[in-house]
Design a protein around this motif. Sequence first.
Motif, PDB file in Angstrom:
ATOM      1  N   HIS A 148     -23.858 -13.642   1.044  1.00  0.00           N
ATOM      2  CA  HIS A 148     -22.473 -14.065   1.234  1.00  0.00           C
ATOM      3  C   HIS A 148     -22.356 -14.930   2.483  1.00  0.00           C
ATOM      4  CE1 HIS A 148     -17.993 -13.144   1.710  1.00  0.00           C
ATOM      5  NE2 HIS A 148     -18.094 -13.639   0.482  1.00  0.00           N
ATOM      6  N   PHE A 173     -15.003 -17.321   1.356  1.00  0.00           N
ATOM      7  CA  PHE A 173     -16.168 -16.437   1.555  1.00  0.00           C
ATOM      8  C   PHE A 173     -16.140 -15.654   2.875  1.00  0.00           C
ATOM      9  CE2 PHE A 173     -18.108 -20.278  -0.672  1.00  0.00           C
ATOM     10  CZ  PHE A 173     -17.935 -19.759  -1.945  1.00  0.00           C
ATOM     11  N   GLN A 202     -15.183 -10.334   1.214  1.00  0.00           N
ATOM     12  CA  GLN A 202     -15.882 -10.047  -0.045  1.00  0.00           C
ATOM     13  C   GLN A 202     -15.319  -8.788  -0.689  1.00  0.00           C
ATOM     14  OE1 GLN A 202     -20.006  -9.223   0.556  1.00  0.00           O
ATOM     15  NE2 GLN A 202     -20.650 -10.157  -1.370  1.00  0.00           N
TER      16      GLN A 202
END
Lengths: 229, 397
Positions: free
Chosen positions: A77, A53, A56
């Motif tokens: 996110h 993560f 993105q």
Amino acid sequence: MINLTSVNKSYRQGNGKYQVLYDVNLKVKSGEFVAIMGPSGSGKSTLIDIIGFLDQNFEGSYIFNETVVSDLSRRDHAKLRNRSVGFVFQNFKLINNQNVGENVGLPLLYAGVKRHDIHVRVNKVLDQVGLTDSYYKMPKNLSGGQQQRVAIARAIVAKPSFLVADEPTGALDSETSKEIIKLFKELNQNGTTVILVTHDEKVASQARRLIKILDGRIQSDEEITNEDL
Amino acid sequence: MRIYELFVSALRSLWANKRRSILTMLGIIIGIAAVITILSLGDGVRIETLKSLQADSSGQQSSEINFSKAYNPDSSNEISGFNDNDIKMVQNNSKVVKAKIQSGYKGIISGPGKINGKNVMGIIYLTTKPNHEYLIAGRGISKNDLLNNNPVALISKSIAKKGYVSPKNAINAGIELNGVSYTIAGVIEDEAELKEYQNYDVVVPKKFYMNNGADIPHDSMKLTFVKGADVSKETRAIVQDLNKKGSQHGNGSYDFMDMGDILKGASDTIKAVTYFVVAIASISLFIAGIGVMNMMYISVSERTQEIGIRMAVGATQHQILWQFLIEAIILTLTGGMIGYLSGIGLAKIISSFLPFKAIVTFSTFLLAFGTSTIIGLIFGILPAKTASNKNLIEILR
Ligand SMILES: Nc1ncnc2c1ncn2[C@@H]1O[C@H](COP(=O)(O)OP(=O)(O)O)[C@@H](O)[C@H]1O
Ligand SMILES: [Mg+2]
């Protein structure tokens, strides 16, 4: 838990595009211990940044549990990163003017946990990685291995769903590397999912599943049986 | 993340760069201090103006009307500027709460006298010290005269001539003032004056004059008004009435000192200086703001790794933005508060040389607080945005 389908990633270079990942399909279940190997520049870091993560900006689909990661806002996110993953870097990435305890507690700080609760939790995690009574030490006074333990403590402090490590032993001597890998193994045995990138055969051999990557493509993906040791 | 934690981390990073932080604050300190100084002085004048019109703590205001007698040597009666009729007239004004006659004695009074059987009206200087000024014949009033309570007087040449033809003849002769006899010790010039504005033509020891039943004439009236009255305006109207119908309107004039008018002069001067100082301080604050921006940009680029680490453990863009914004605001706010305190100190020092006290009001505090916060916000926002917009992958590579 982790489900990547036809993930492509390219960097813009001048007017053209430079593709780093080609059609990557990858599934990781909860509790696994996965090693990703490949030569330098093959796209390991790029892949693991997407999985962890940090990045993105890719094509294809990444579904984490039920969440479509590519659809998340930047804020969500970041929140997902805060709660669901612990990241360990090759060069530790500690804040040098803050003490060990503050470094380890950082994810909890951003999760909004109370100062007192953070303190308690941090000391517990420091025990777990073998750094009892190190809360008030400064990172620069620790050895490389100890600094990496601090980084691992920080990665697991918020009890994430999985741990990601990008060449965690790359800056360590072989003796220290062994200890760090042992720590990852212990964490995995206690139920933590671990995905680590390495180009050290010995390190990779400790995992239970080995993914080989070359020029941005997955070459092989197989279980490591105990006989291989 | 808790807001409290943002403040803690901002303070720590400013503290880690003490020298840089202090230098950056200096411009803010100077700018705010200048503004607070001038505003405190301005408020001081304003409050002093109000106070000068204030009779008592209940908020009632007062003013004072004086009577000055026209010079008239033939007038034989003792003149008091005000009598009971005047008080009644003045009290017709509905804004007047109280009217009181009081002595306006300022060293010189006028009183009736008799010299060699002729009536004179003397402007009498009551002295408390030996006096030898303007002497043209005889001797002055000595220390002994004062100590021994000698009934001696100095008189002007023209009074001497009136009584005894020549100044010489008048020496050691007598003059009756207020029904008491004095020995003429000396003769003085007709142009004798006190402090270059008040003429007099008789000098006697004050103690002796007072001890012999002489009242100092009433020549002022103190007025107290209801709360909220326009004292200047009302007093002016009363003075006009007195000059038309007052008991002594034929023998002199009534007037009053408009303290409001005098302080208005001071206040106008300070106002003009205020505009000037505020203009200069604004420029100083603007430049200081740019200094803050510069420092924050440096801080952001120095701490790129830290920003990356914070983002990697889950800090949102908002949280990074606020971290740097709060740092900038704490910097300017601290500067502002130091400037505020210095400004107050400076104003107190300056006003110790002036006839009024500097006044610290809550609104100047709010001004210092607000201005420095806004400077931090305005000049901190761009560096903070730069920090929060950094590309995580780029930083961590
Ligand atoms: N931000 C970037 N911009 C352009 N090219 C990049 C960027 N990051 C990585 N690359 C390129 O992508 C390729 C893969 O990089 P990386 O994933 O770091 O490889 P590895 O970790 O396997 O050594 C390399 O050729 C690298 O030069
Ligand atoms: Mg790499």
